[in-house]
Design a protein around this motif. Structure first.
Motif, PDB file in Angstrom:
ATOM      1  N   GLU A  13      19.306  12.998   5.499  1.00  0.00           N
ATOM      2  CA  GLU A  13      20.018  13.154   6.768  1.00  0.00           C
ATOM      3  C   GLU A  13      21.249  12.255   6.815  1.00  0.00           C
ATOM      4  OE1 GLU A  13      21.023  14.421  10.606  1.00  0.00           O
ATOM      5  OE2 GLU A  13      19.784  15.289   9.011  1.00  0.00           O
ATOM      6  N   ALA A  14      21.137  11.050   6.258  1.00  0.00           N
ATOM      7  CA  ALA A  14      22.286  10.137   6.236  1.00  0.00           C
ATOM      8  C   ALA A  14      23.424  10.724   5.409  1.00  0.00           C
ATOM      9  CB  ALA A  14      21.864   8.779   5.671  1.00  0.00           C
ATOM     10  N   GLU A  15      23.096  11.331   4.264  1.00  0.00           N
ATOM     11  CA  GLU A  15      24.132  11.957   3.435  1.00  0.00           C
ATOM     12  C   GLU A  15      24.802  13.109   4.176  1.00  0.00           C
ATOM     13  OE1 GLU A  15      22.581  13.126  -0.325  1.00  0.00           O
ATOM     14  OE2 GLU A  15      21.993  11.083  -0.918  1.00  0.00           O
ATOM     15  N   ARG A  16      23.995  13.894   4.909  1.00  0.00           N
ATOM     16  CA  ARG A  16      24.570  15.020   5.653  1.00  0.00           C
ATOM     17  C   ARG A  16      25.531  14.519   6.730  1.00  0.00           C
ATOM     18  NH1 ARG A  16      24.437  17.653  10.102  1.00  0.00           N
ATOM     19  NH2 ARG A  16      22.949  16.233  11.107  1.00  0.00           N
ATOM     20  N   ARG A  17      25.114  13.476   7.445  1.00  0.00           N
ATOM     21  CA  ARG A  17      25.969  12.945   8.506  1.00  0.00           C
ATOM     22  C   ARG A  17      27.211  12.256   7.952  1.00  0.00           C
ATOM     23  NH1 ARG A  17      22.139  10.821  13.504  1.00  0.00           N
ATOM     24  NH2 ARG A  17      20.639  12.548  13.412  1.00  0.00           N
ATOM     25  N   LEU A  18      27.086  11.632   6.776  1.00  0.00           N
ATOM     26  CA  LEU A  18      28.258  11.010   6.166  1.00  0.00           C
ATOM     27  C   LEU A  18      29.302  12.064   5.823  1.00  0.00           C
ATOM     28  CD1 LEU A  18      29.488   8.347   5.143  1.00  0.00           C
ATOM     29  CD2 LEU A  18      28.416   8.791   2.931  1.00  0.00           C
ATOM     30  N   ALA A  19      28.838  13.214   5.331  1.00  0.00           N
ATOM     31  CA  ALA A  19      29.765  14.310   5.041  1.00  0.00           C
ATOM     32  C   ALA A  19      30.376  14.863   6.326  1.00  0.00           C
ATOM     33  CB  ALA A  19      29.041  15.418   4.279  1.00  0.00           C
ATOM     34  N   LEU A 105      17.915   0.540   8.324  1.00  0.00           N
ATOM     35  CA  LEU A 105      16.622   1.136   7.988  1.00  0.00           C
ATOM     36  C   LEU A 105      16.864   2.557   7.495  1.00  0.00           C
ATOM     37  CD1 LEU A 105      14.480  -0.054  11.035  1.00  0.00           C
ATOM     38  CD2 LEU A 105      14.631  -1.085   8.770  1.00  0.00           C
ATOM     39  N   ARG A 106      16.516   2.815   6.255  1.00  0.00           N
ATOM     40  CA  ARG A 106      16.614   4.162   5.687  1.00  0.00           C
ATOM     41  C   ARG A 106      15.258   4.525   5.098  1.00  0.00           C
ATOM     42  NH1 ARG A 106      22.082   5.563   4.016  1.00  0.00           N
ATOM     43  NH2 ARG A 106      23.286   5.368   5.938  1.00  0.00           N
ATOM     44  N   ASP A 107      14.757   5.672   5.459  1.00  0.00           N
ATOM     45  CA  ASP A 107      13.432   6.108   5.007  1.00  0.00           C
ATOM     46  C   ASP A 107      12.363   5.095   5.404  1.00  0.00           C
ATOM     47  OD1 ASP A 107      14.521   8.415   3.664  1.00  0.00           O
ATOM     48  OD2 ASP A 107      15.196   7.036   2.087  1.00  0.00           O
ATOM     49  N   GLY A 108      12.598   4.408   6.547  1.00  0.00           N
ATOM     50  CA  GLY A 108      11.636   3.423   7.033  1.00  0.00           C
ATOM     51  C   GLY A 108      11.649   2.112   6.273  1.00  0.00           C
ATOM     52  N   VAL A 109      12.626   1.933   5.333  1.00  0.00           N
ATOM     53  CA  VAL A 109      12.694   0.729   4.504  1.00  0.00           C
ATOM     54  C   VAL A 109      14.002   0.001   4.797  1.00  0.00           C
ATOM     55  CG1 VAL A 109      12.729  -0.165   2.143  1.00  0.00           C
ATOM     56  CG2 VAL A 109      11.314   1.825   2.714  1.00  0.00           C
ATOM     57  N   GLU A 110      13.940  -1.314   4.853  1.00  0.00           N
ATOM     58  CA  GLU A 110      15.132  -2.128   5.098  1.00  0.00           C
ATOM     59  C   GLU A 110      16.009  -2.143   3.846  1.00  0.00           C
ATOM     60  OE1 GLU A 110      15.834  -6.827   5.857  1.00  0.00           O
ATOM     61  OE2 GLU A 110      14.300  -5.858   7.111  1.00  0.00           O
ATOM     62  N   ARG A 111      17.290  -1.767   3.992  1.00  0.00           N
ATOM     63  CA  ARG A 111      18.205  -1.707   2.858  1.00  0.00           C
ATOM     64  C   ARG A 111      19.532  -2.359   3.210  1.00  0.00           C
ATOM     65  NH1 ARG A 111      17.685   4.587   0.794  1.00  0.00           N
ATOM     66  NH2 ARG A 111      15.455   4.562   0.293  1.00  0.00           N
ATOM     67  N   ARG A 112      20.164  -2.963   2.201  1.00  0.00           N
ATOM     68  CA  ARG A 112      21.517  -3.508   2.347  1.00  0.00           C
ATOM     69  C   ARG A 112      22.484  -2.515   1.721  1.00  0.00           C
ATOM     70  NH1 ARG A 112      23.289  -7.503   5.761  1.00  0.00           N
ATOM     71  NH2 ARG A 112      25.213  -8.429   4.991  1.00  0.00           N
ATOM     72  N   PRO A 114      26.712  -0.652   1.772  1.00  0.00           N
ATOM     73  CA  PRO A 114      28.092  -0.839   2.227  1.00  0.00           C
ATOM     74  C   PRO A 114      28.252  -0.333   3.654  1.00  0.00           C
ATOM     75  CG  PRO A 114      28.048   0.129   0.023  1.00  0.00           C
ATOM     76  CD  PRO A 114      26.641   0.151   0.525  1.00  0.00           C
ATOM     77  N   ALA A 115      28.959  -1.094   4.485  1.00  0.00           N
ATOM     78  CA  ALA A 115      29.131  -0.705   5.879  1.00  0.00           C
ATOM     79  C   ALA A 115      29.842   0.635   6.008  1.00  0.00           C
ATOM     80  CB  ALA A 115      29.906  -1.790   6.628  1.00  0.00           C
ATOM     81  N   ARG A 116      30.635   1.011   5.012  1.00  0.00           N
ATOM     82  CA  ARG A 116      31.351   2.287   5.079  1.00  0.00           C
ATOM     83  C   ARG A 116      30.395   3.477   5.010  1.00  0.00           C
ATOM     84  NH1 ARG A 116      33.006   5.118   0.702  1.00  0.00           N
ATOM     85  NH2 ARG A 116      35.100   5.327   1.558  1.00  0.00           N
ATOM     86  N   ASP A 117      29.138   3.257   4.558  1.00  0.00           N
ATOM     87  CA  ASP A 117      28.181   4.354   4.441  1.00  0.00           C
ATOM     88  C   ASP A 117      27.333   4.539   5.698  1.00  0.00           C
ATOM     89  OD1 ASP A 117      29.086   4.815   1.903  1.00  0.00           O
ATOM     90  OD2 ASP A 117      27.472   3.729   0.899  1.00  0.00           O
ATOM     91  N   LEU A 118      27.563   3.737   6.732  1.00  0.00           N
ATOM     92  CA  LEU A 118      26.806   3.906   7.970  1.00  0.00           C
ATOM     93  C   LEU A 118      27.224   5.198   8.677  1.00  0.00           C
ATOM     94  CD1 LEU A 118      26.816   0.299   9.481  1.00  0.00           C
ATOM     95  CD2 LEU A 118      24.883   1.494   8.434  1.00  0.00           C
ATOM     96  N   VAL A 119      26.274   5.817   9.368  1.00  0.00           N
ATOM     97  CA  VAL A 119      26.543   7.054  10.097  1.00  0.00           C
ATOM     98  C   VAL A 119      25.916   6.944  11.486  1.00  0.00           C
ATOM     99  CG1 VAL A 119      26.671   8.478   8.022  1.00  0.00           C
ATOM    100  CG2 VAL A 119      24.456   8.147   9.170  1.00  0.00           C
ATOM    101  N   PRO A 120      26.382   7.742  12.455  1.00  0.00           N
ATOM    102  CA  PRO A 120      25.725   7.758  13.757  1.00  0.00           C
ATOM    103  C   PRO A 120      24.244   8.088  13.616  1.00  0.00           C
ATOM    104  CG  PRO A 120      27.842   8.872  13.882  1.00  0.00           C
ATOM    105  CD  PRO A 120      27.594   8.578  12.423  1.00  0.00           C
ATOM    106  N   GLY A 121      23.415   7.313  14.307  1.00  0.00           N
ATOM    107  CA  GLY A 121      21.965   7.497  14.220  1.00  0.00           C
ATOM    108  C   GLY A 121      21.292   6.469  13.339  1.00  0.00           C
ATOM    109  N   ASP A 122      22.037   5.777  12.497  1.00  0.00           N
ATOM    110  CA  ASP A 122      21.457   4.712  11.681  1.00  0.00           C
ATOM    111  C   ASP A 122      20.940   3.589  12.575  1.00  0.00           C
ATOM    112  OD1 ASP A 122      21.283   5.075   8.893  1.00  0.00           O
ATOM    113  OD2 ASP A 122      23.462   4.939   8.676  1.00  0.00           O
ATOM    114  N   VAL A 123      19.840   2.977  12.176  1.00  0.00           N
ATOM    115  CA  VAL A 123      19.320   1.791  12.852  1.00  0.00           C
ATOM    116  C   VAL A 123      19.672   0.585  11.990  1.00  0.00           C
ATOM    117  CG1 VAL A 123      17.268   0.591  13.679  1.00  0.00           C
ATOM    118  CG2 VAL A 123      17.467   3.068  13.962  1.00  0.00           C
TER     119      VAL A 123
END
Length: 845
Positions: A13-19, A105-112, A114-123
């Motif tokens: 979903e994050a990849e779809r929103r980034l596009a 949080l991606r796939d329920g896991v805490e990840r670090r 790049p800020a440029r990859d954030l999308v609306p809906g990210d926690v």
């Protein structure tokens, strides 16, 4: 009604929103393309002069020579454009490394990521010292205190509260108390929490400002500004000289065309247009080489200062040590022996209270160590505390309040003396515990005390609460394996190393001895620094190299004291409160892995791997860049002396002209890549890290370098003119004498470049010299074609000289170009660099 997703998005979903929404980055000016760089290059005075000469040939003189000039000018522009593109690629790579990151949080896991990859809906997780990476709603955690002055201009921070699930996600303008809206670019001053990203990129409040900010061009460094003024002054002088030579030639010879060509040729020769190019390339590629060694330069001008560093002030944890804490000993209040096993109820109580006095979502290595130790002991972590009280300079303890069936109680963990104060430990008990603390500290362990309060219906403020001392925890953090060699290399280079830590003094001394830091003067504490008057601090700290129990305020005082004592200070830091010390140091170094955004923004350099060895390697590379840049500028000065001299001398002596504009074009095709490739690629001198640092006020290009360049260039000029005059005087045809002199000039130029660039003791055929041999091969092919290809030699007004004359002339050229390098190597033979230093610098090529 809005239902907040506390588990984050899935990767798909994050990849779809980034596009869909695009990257989360502010508008920025696009990098200059090939045509923009070419247009900028064509505006330079040298190319204006070349175009003038080409037009004269095309419309008044020989068409073939005019076309050759156009082709030569095109080749020269192409070289400049390629070098600019190379520099631009290096800068873009640095910008990518410097891009901010965010924890989500991606796939329920805490990840670090790049800020440029954030999308609306990210926690995302936000905390003290960080900038909000996007416009977001605060949905979990503590109430935050946020500095929004970047957007509002208001200096007072505002409080953010949690969003209710029925609140609209429509963002108001920045500002206002007790709202849940976080805006991209604002700084979290206090607290931590979870936020849901709502707007990214150009749609954020910061994005509206981004379009105007993108149009602002970065200013050149002071050194680049001084160089620009120098070139502009020399350019004006060259143009004036061009007019004077044209008028004199026209008046004496009566040939305005030859006068114009002579004047333009001399003006091109006098203009050292390579200076700005050399500076830009060296600083950009130098910063790129530093980044490859995990030293990210945020301001290229600091490259000049790095090599002059005289003292490195470094943190212990994570810089000298591995920052992998583990609990080595747990000692309850009743324990008599340090090594007793963890078995009784008292020790389990110690672990439980220590766990309560640690963050529920640990970031700090010691909090993580407590969580791991508690898991091993079978003590489960509990729910979220009621409130937390962070460490203060006057109370070095972290306190949390908890509620359970029995009531409210505090759990505290911190420096033993702070815990003793909270628990009002008696002098007798304090002396008994101090013996254990000293024993642990001398083993190089970091010791923390633990205390708690009895449950009450409502807990009073921590200062008024009655704490009971529970026990001690001792943490070990192994020294990084490469630290002793790096410290030894720094000390050999005349760079002092000072360790600054919040640890207990005995622990600091034990770690300093393991690292090889000078401990002869003992240890100085932050309290002693604060108690010393400002004017007495430089003398107080002059021989001190170990500082313990240091607060951020004391760090700033140390920087100022070392500066007042004449040092060039490099200071490391990672916390929010380290910003003033980092900004005050000549070189502020922020930790890239564990540092706050405040520290990174205040610093000149970001250390990507938090390693001390990388700092020392950076100092070595800083010295290399400084030395190579100085040698390159000396060479540029030296080679312009004979070119200008052989263009002017025949006119003054009444001889036929030696150099024509086409010849100068060919010389520039050799000089430009030599400056940009040959000098930049050279390694350090073998003894570069065996010498004391150069003074900060020592000019990069001073009178010594100017005179050295003049003498080297004058020797080449005398050699070339002697070959021309003697050959012409012995009745050789003018084109033959000109070709022989030009061959002498080309070869002496190549030999001079190699002689100046090559470090003492370096091999001629090392990998670092591949750029030179590439330039030399191309220049030799060009020279051979110029002398022996009939079409080209006719255009250049050359005739091939006899082989005996050519061999003699080239022998003289080698001597003229190499005499200084040979003399320098004989007079100052290269010492053998220690193997440890070689290990530090091998990756810098």
């Amino acid at each position: 009604m809005r239902n907040f997703n506390l588990h984050g998005l899935t990767s798909e979903e994050a990849e779809r929103r980034l596009a869909e929404f695009g990257p989360n980055e502010q508008p920025r000016a696009p990098p200059p393309g090939i045509f923009a760089i070419a247009l900028r290059t064509l505006k330079e005075p040298m190319f204006f002069l070349l175009a003038s000469a080409a037009l004269l040939y095309l419309f008044v003189g020989d068409l073939g020579e005019g076309l050759f000039m156009v082709a030569g000018a095109g080749a020269s522009i192409t070289l400049v454009v390629l070098q600019e593109l190379r520099t631009e690629r290096a800068l873009q790579a640095l910008n990518r490394l410097a891009e901010p990151t965010a924890t989500c949080l991606r796939d329920g896991v805490e990840r670090r990521i790049p800020a440029r990859d954030l999308v609306p809906g990210d926690v995302i997780l936000v905390g003290e010292g960080e900038r909000a990476p996007a416009d977001a709603l605060l949905i979990g955690g503590d109430a935050l205190v946020v500095d929004e002055s970047l957007l509002t201009g208001e200096s007072a921070p505002v409080t953010k509260t949690l969003a209710s699930e029925d609140r609209s996600a429509e963002f108001p303008d920045p500002g206002g108390e007790h709202t849940p809206f976080l805006f991209a670019g604002t700084m979290i001053a206090r607290g931590s929490g979870l936020a849901e990203v709502v707007r990214t990129g150009a749609r954020t409040a910061m994005g509206r400002l981004g379009a105007s900010l993108a149009a602002i061009e970065a200013e050149p460094s002071p050194l680049q500004q001084r160089t620009g003024r120098l070139v502009a002054t020399l350019g004006a002088f060259a143009l004036i000289f061009c007019v004077l030579v044209f008028l004199a030639y026209w008046r004496v010879q009566g040939d305005w065309f030859e006068g114009a060509i002579a004047g333009i040729t001399l003006a091109i020769d006098l203009l050292p247009e390579e200076f700005p190019m050399v500076l830009a390339i060296f600083l950009a590629l130098g910063a790129f080489r530093l980044a490859r060694r995990n030293v990210l330069v945020r301001r290229t001008s600091v490259t000049e200062t790095l090599g002059s560093t005289s003292i490195l002030c470094v943190d212990k944890t994570g810089t000298l040590t591995q920052n992998r804490m583990r609990v080595a000993f747990a000692i309850s209040e009743s324990d008599q022996a340090i090594d007793a096993p963890l078995a009784d109820a008292g020790r389990r109580m110690l672990v439980r209270v220590a766990l309560r006095a640690s963050s529920a979502n640990p970031v700090d290595p010691m909090d993580r160590a407590v969580h791991a130790f508690a898991a091993e002991a079978g003590v489960a972590s509990e729910a979220v505390p009621l409130c937390s009280f962070p460490i203060r300079p006057d109370l070095l303890a972290f306190i949390q309040c908890w509620r359970d069936e029995s009531g409210e109680s505090y759990a505290a963990k911190g420096a033993p003396e702070a815990i003793f104060k909270l628990a009002r430990v008696s002098d007798e008990e304090r002396a008994r515990l101090q013996t254990k603390i000293d024993d642990l500290a001398h083993r190089g362990l970091r010791v923390l005390g633990v205390a708690t309060t009895a449950p009450l219906p409502q807990a009073p403020p921590p200062e008024a609460a009655s704490f009971n001392f529970i026990g001690l925890l001792a943490f070990e953090d192994p020294l990084r394996e490469d630290v002793p060699a790096a410290v030894a290399a720094a000390r050999r280079a005349g760079v002092a190393v000072a360790m600054i830590t919040g640890d207990y003094p005995a622990t600091a001394l034990a770690i300093a001895r393991q690292a090889g830091i000078n401990c002869e003067a003992g240890v100085l504490t932050g309290a002693e620094i604060a108690a010393t008057p400002n004017e007495l601090r430089p003398e107080k700290i002059r021989n001190m190299r170990v500082f313990a129990r240091v607060t951020p305020t004391s760090k700033l005082a140390l920087v100022e004291a070392f500066k007042a004592d004449g040092h060039i200070v490099a200071m490391t830091g990672d916390g929010v409160n380290d910003g003033p010390a980092l900004a005050a140091a000549h070189i502020g170094i922020a930790m890239g892995q564990r540092g706050s955004d405040v520290a990174r923004e205040a610093a000149h350099i970001v250390l990507l791997d938090d390693s001390f060895a990388s700092i020392v390697a950076g100092v070595a590379l800083g010295r290399r860049i400084f030395a190579n840049l100085r040698r390159a500028l000396t060479y540029v000065t030296a080679i312009h002396i004979p070119i200008a001299g052989v263009a002017l001398a025949p006119i003054l002596l009444g001889l036929p002209p030696l150099l024509l504009p086409a010849h100068v074009v060919l010389m520039e095709l050799i000089i430009d890549p030599t400056c940009a490739l040959v000098f930049e690629s050279q390694p350090n001198e073998p003894d570069a890290m065996l010498k004391p640092p150069h003074r900060r006020d020592e000019p990069l290009f001073g009178s010594r370098e100017l005179w050295l360049g003049f003498v080297q260039g004058f020797v080449v000029f005398l050699t070339v003119m002697s070959v021309y005059i003697i050959d012409d005087g012995f009745g050789a045809p003018e084109p033959q004498a000109r070709g022989l002199a030009f061959a002498t000039l080309v070869v002496s130029n190549l030999v001079l470049a190699l002689s100046d660039a090559l470090p003492r003791g370096a091999s001629l055929f090392s990998r670092d010299n591949l750029p030179f041999w590439g330039v030399a091969f191309a220049a030799s092919a060009m020279l051979t074609a110029s002398l022996y290809a009939p079409v080209i030699s006719e255009l250049l007004r050359f005739e091939p000289p006899p082989w005996p004359k050519l061999v003699l002339a080239l022998t003289l050229a080698v001597i003229a170009g190499s005499w200084y390098g040979v003399w320098r190597r004989l007079l100052y033979p290269a010492p053998r660099a220690p193997r440890e230093d070689a290990a530090l610098t091998v990756d810098l090529r």
